[in-house]
Design an enzyme around this catalytic site. Sequence first.
Site, PDB file in Angstrom:
ATOM      1  N   CYS A  41       0.827  -1.219   0.000  1.00 31.61           N
ATOM      2  CA  CYS A  41       0.000   0.000   0.000  1.00 31.61           C
ATOM      3  C   CYS A  41       0.856   1.262   0.000  1.00 31.61           C
ATOM      4  O   CYS A  41       0.331   2.368   0.029  1.00 31.61           O
ATOM      5  CB  CYS A  41      -0.927   0.021   1.210  1.00 31.61           C
ATOM      6  SG  CYS A  41      -2.248  -1.174   1.101  1.00 31.61           S
ATOM      7  N   CYS A 112      -0.318   9.682   7.432  1.00 32.28           N
ATOM      8  CA  CYS A 112       0.960   9.292   8.056  1.00 32.28           C
ATOM      9  C   CYS A 112       0.883   9.456   9.571  1.00 32.28           C
ATOM     10  O   CYS A 112       1.443   8.652  10.317  1.00 32.28           O
ATOM     11  CB  CYS A 112       2.109  10.137   7.499  1.00 32.28           C
ATOM     12  SG  CYS A 112       2.375   9.863   5.745  1.00 32.28           S
TER      13      CYS A 112
END
Length: 297
Positions: A41, A112
């Site tokens: 991913c 993130c």
Amino acid sequence: MWDYTDKVLELFYNPQHQGAIEDKGEPGIKVAVGDVGSIACGDALRLHLKVEENTEKILEARFQTFGCTSAIASSEALVELIKGKTLDEALKVTNKEIANYLGGLPEAKMHCSVMGQEALEAAIYNYRGIPLDSHEDDDEGAIVCTCFGISDVKIRRVIIENNLTTAEEVTHYVKAGGGCGSCLANIDDIIASVQKEKVSATPVSNSLYQTNGKSAVKPLTPVQKIALIQRVLDEEVRPVLIADGGDVELFDVEGDRVKVILQGACGSCSSSTATLKIAIESRLRDRVSKELVVEAV
Ligand code: FES
């Protein structure tokens, strides 16, 4: 080119906590790891924690991250935020704190910071021997986005914690919706349901118009009435309409006539009259005055 803050670039170019922690079998010390993401991913993070068992204090933390600039910087920020904390204290670190520590992240890179928070939770669950499939958040619930394996529980959580209002924002935070796009309508539904829950869970405080917990007997002045109408629209009505692609703007108040401008989907929707009566007028009558009549201009 992404517009990264100086802090992001500083931590990316000079990370102090990259690498693994070797378990040397020291007495009273336990090493645990938490994995999140997958290289397929594009992002993967393994967080290592060295914990003092009797205090549950994090003595050392390190990360191995495969990912972009913001993934590395978020991992470094996470480690700096949790060092010296107990596990319970560390569990309170949110993805927002990680992003704030970095002076912010581009919206499209917020996932993130979420990844850092998830790796931390995974490591602490591993430390405590709690299987991830009993994790109360992310691994339960129905999968909404099959492209990225994201559940409804995870989507709800990120919406609530970060006050997200669009499917595009959800994609930025957890990637859901960023593949084939077939789950976007379901994400919209989850956003709408969170907004509706918020509305029913947080009644507008009328503290402006109360004294020592008792309702003021004085009727609202015209200025107070307009302010309260605006507040109810902003806090209770607009979030629901926005979640459905519409919006409303207060145009004027003449006595008990509240004039509004319906926007977006509400303005062009054939059921806009019902929207007015049900979503706006009844809400304003409940909150402000039973005499109010809402009309679109
Ligand atoms: S199912 Fe969510 S992007 Fe494909």
